[in-house]
Design an enzyme around this catalytic site. Structure first.
Site, PDB file in Angstrom:
ATOM      1  CB  CYS A  53      20.537  -3.992 -10.149  1.00  0.00           C
ATOM      2  SG  CYS A  53      21.391  -5.380 -10.937  1.00  0.00           S
ATOM      3  CG  ASP A  60      21.290  -2.206  -6.002  1.00  0.00           C
ATOM      4  OD1 ASP A  60      20.770  -3.232  -5.524  1.00  0.00           O
ATOM      5  OD2 ASP A  60      21.899  -2.193  -7.075  1.00  0.00           O
ATOM      6  CB  VAL A  75      31.517  19.513  -2.326  1.00  0.00           C
ATOM      7  CG1 VAL A  75      30.989  18.958  -1.021  1.00  0.00           C
ATOM      8  CG2 VAL A  75      30.604  19.137  -3.468  1.00  0.00           C
ATOM      9  CD  GLU A  76      25.715  24.384  -3.272  1.00  0.00           C
ATOM     10  OE1 GLU A  76      24.997  24.567  -2.259  1.00  0.00           O
ATOM     11  OE2 GLU A  76      25.361  23.718  -4.257  1.00  0.00           O
ATOM     12  CB  SER A  77      25.650  21.134   0.924  1.00  0.00           C
ATOM     13  OG  SER A  77      24.922  22.323   1.115  1.00  0.00           O
ATOM     14  CG  HIS A  94      26.620  -2.355  -4.659  1.00  0.00           C
ATOM     15  ND1 HIS A  94      25.422  -1.834  -5.069  1.00  0.00           N
ATOM     16  CD2 HIS A  94      26.320  -3.511  -4.036  1.00  0.00           C
ATOM     17  CE1 HIS A  94      24.442  -2.641  -4.706  1.00  0.00           C
ATOM     18  NE2 HIS A  94      24.964  -3.679  -4.073  1.00  0.00           N
ATOM     19  CD  GLU A  95      31.539  -3.731  -6.459  1.00  0.00           C
ATOM     20  OE1 GLU A  95      31.602  -4.807  -5.827  1.00  0.00           O
ATOM     21  OE2 GLU A  95      30.607  -3.475  -7.255  1.00  0.00           O
TER      22      GLU A  95
END
Length: 155
Positions: A53, A60, A75-77, A94-95
């Site tokens: 937070c 969070d 995307v390379e993992s 969060h957003e």
């Protein structure tokens, strides 16, 4: 059938990599799509995503589901894993986390389509779920439901 993937230029895969201290510091890498021109969905699930937070510094927790239909790049993992864990000591709402992750992947890959579901656990008794997608899913691609149930607490 053997398909070679060009991994030249990758800095993390196969190397010892230290944990980035922030999302801005994290390196997100890509590899060529071995099936360009074929429409398919790629899914990453991060059921133990954490951030802080930005006001209280309290942790969070979220369950993230990232789906995309690639064009030329994947995307390379390992870099994605390190990018996602770079949020552990990062203060952000969060957003901002959810949409920021989507935009960073979108910028890197320029996929045909991308969506992210951020299913956040309650903060102050209220769960916050955040959803983002780049447009209408392409026709003819099987895109499974995310099937993450809404938070119901205990019982």
């Amino acid at each position: 059938m053997s398909i070679k993937t060009d991994v030249s230029g990758l800095t993390l895969l196969g190397q010892h990599a230290r944990q980035p201290q922030s999302p801005d510091e994290a390196v997100l890498e890509r590899v060529p799509n071995p099936h360009p021109g074929t429409r398919y969905c790629v899914r990453f699930v991060a059921p133990e995503f954490t951030s802080l937070c930005p006001l209280t510094g309290q942790p969070d927790f979220a369950h993230l589901v990232i789906d995309y239909v690639p064009r030329d790049w994947l995307v390379e993992s390992k870099s994605l894993k390190l990018f996602l864990t770079s949020f552990r000591n990062h203060g952000s709402f969060h957003e901002a986390c959810t949409v920021g992750i989507a935009k960073r992947i979108e910028e890197l890959l320029e996929p045909e389509w991308l969506r992210i579901g951020g299913y956040w656990y309650p903060r102050g008794g209220i769960p916050i779920d955040v959803f983002f997608q780049t447009g209408t899913p392409p026709e003819g691609v099987w895109i499974p439901n995310q099937d993450v149930p809404s938070y119901r607490g205990r019982g």
